[in-house]
Design an enzyme around this catalytic site. Structure first.
Site: not given
Ligand code: GLU
Length: 482
Positions: A246-250
């Site tokens: 996910s984008k959130r996890l970089g």
């Protein structure tokens, strides 16, 4: 339905860049369409104004193009189709499959908290389903805002998933879902059903995080009296730590891979193998081949892990397979951007660039390796690798480099066979191993310890440059007190 009537789609929401998960779903859809001569459609799901960012649409489409995933129709924009959804919502209200819900967000929140406190799954209590006609008329008269909910029938629902097989859910697990907000706009599940229906989508292929939506959508289809499309839910891609990519996890978006020197055909091939395999040991599969052999039914429902090492191995293979002239076109702008040279310089020395590319392609795992491994082809003022200096630039090697320099000065035809002979002879005369001369020489002419075959490298640099660099190294060792 003949196979050429197949219509599939990718429906990204512009709330982030094109993620590898969505890219892989796009690839599976695209392969399915191309295999059967069907159509692949792009639809931008931008009805959620708070989460959509119009400036992300172009990067998403550019990333699809970069991957070579071209589309036959679209992009359609949900935000331009708001009028299309209204008649369907009205029909559901008319035929009694939907009802107005006047509950306020505060009431719903309280209800949710109560359910949590009682350890029940929160679910709408159907307060508004049981309102009398008069009550409703009065609320409408007072212009009380309302959402519209779908009445989920009792029973169980099953469907045959192309990837997973038959899936069954108790209807009581699903609450009466909102299909239209207070402002009359459709929610995601409603818009998707109308879009997929109006766009003639025959197969909905998407991530398995949408399975619960699929059940909701099936209820909407049924309430509308429309046969649902076929569904296939592909596994999610996991990071090595088993968390969902996910984008959130970089995690990166697709274009970042391009910037890091991954070739689109390598990423395409790699993503295809995340969750699917040709059932033999082939790994290098170009898109033309994949179109012939990709079978959606053979996608493994288990969530695969994204292994960057494997991507790099595939990329190395594709770099090696790319003809030199094409690689030169790709690498030239990188050298200019790195400040090693100018466009003009390269244009007048294209043969030299082709030579560099042919020497470095064997060991490059990313296009950017042509930069880290190739700077010394453009100027001689590079720094020597500090660790290597300690090992290779010794008083002993000073003498060897001096002798080699003299030998090389006497060679007229500066070609690799002659250079090899000269170096071998020197080693023989001195009764030492060739490596004792080769390693400091490589360091002297390139500043690093890895690279193409030494004689190829020397020939490519040319006599003047090699002599100049050997002298520079000799100077350096002397100044350092060697
Ligand atoms: N817009 C959804 C997403 O980005 C896709 C929905 C679908 O494929 O039905 O996850």
């Amino acid at each position: 339905m003949s196979s050429s009537d197949i219509r599939v789609r990718i429906a990204p929401s512009p709330s982030g860049y094109l993620h590898v998960g969505t890219a892989r779903t796009a690839i599976f859809n695209w392969l399915y369409a191309r295999r059967f001569g069907g159509k692949f459609i792009v639809r931008i799901e931008d009805t959620d104004e708070n989460r959509s960012d119009a400036s992300l649409v172009k990067p998403i489409l550019d990333a699809l193009k970069w991957l070579g995933v071209d589309w036959d129709e679209g992009p359609y924009y949900q935000s331009e189709r708001l009028e299309n959804y209204k008649p369907y919502i009205a029909k559901l209200l008319d035929n009694g499959y939907a009802y107005r819900c006047f509950c306020t967000p505060e009431e719903l929140e309280k209800e949710r908290e109560r359910a949590m406190a009682e350890k029940r799954a929160p679910k709408y209590n159907r307060k508004c389903l049981h309102r009398s006609g008069e009550e409703i008329a009065e609320l409408l008269n007072k212009k009380t805002p309302f959402a519209i909910r779908l009445k989920i029938p009792e029973g169980v629902t099953s469907y045959d998933d192309i990837v997973i097989g038959t899936i069954t859910r108790e209807n009581c697990e699903i609450e009466d879902l909102v299909i239209s907000r207070g402002d009359g706009s459709p929610v995601y599940n409603m818009a998707v059903v109308v879009d997929d229906y109006e766009m003639g989508i025959t197969h909905v292929i998407r991530g398995n995080d949408h399975i619960s939506n699929t059940f909701k959508q099936i209820h909407i289809y049924r309430a509308l009296g429309i046969t649902p499309p076929k569904f296939g839910h592909v596994p999610l891609i996991l990071r090595p730590d088993k968390k969902k990519v996910s984008k959130r996890l970089g995690d990166k978006d697709v274009t970042e891979y391009g910037n890091e020197g991954i070739l689109p055909e390598a990423l395409f091939n790699f993503l295809c193998l995340l969750g699917w395999s040709p059932k033999d040991d082939r790994e290098y599969l170009r898109r033309e081949e994949l179109i012939k052999i990709f079978v959606l039914e053979n996608v493994n429902p288990a969530n695969p892990i994204f292994n960057e090492e494997k991507l790099l191995a595939l990329n190395k293979h594709y770099i090696k397979e790319t003809p030199d002239y094409q690689l030169a076109e790709m690498v030239a702008p990188l050298y200019v951007a790195a400040g090693f040279t100018t466009k003009y310089w390269l244009e007048t020395r294209w043969e030299y660039l082709l030579k560099i590319v042919s020497l470095l392609k064997e060991r490059s795992r990313r296009l950017t390796d042509f930069i880290s491994l190739g700077e010394y082809f453009f100027h001689s003022e590079f720094k020597y690798d500090a660790e290597a200096v300690k090992k290779e630039f010794t008083p002993e090697s000073l003498k060897l480099l001096k002798s080699l320099c003299e030998e090389f000065e006497n060679i007229d035809a500066f070609v690799k066979a002659n250079l090899e002979t000269a170096l071998n002879q020197l080693a023989e005369e001195l009764g030492i191993k060739k490596g004792l001369i080769i390693h400091p020489t490589r360091l002297a002419v390139s500043g690093i310890t890895v690279g193409p075959g030494l004689y190829d490298l020397l020939e490519t640099l040319g006599k003047n440059e090699v002599i100049k660099r050997l002298r520079r190294a000799i100077d350096y060792i002397q100044k350092a007190g060697g």
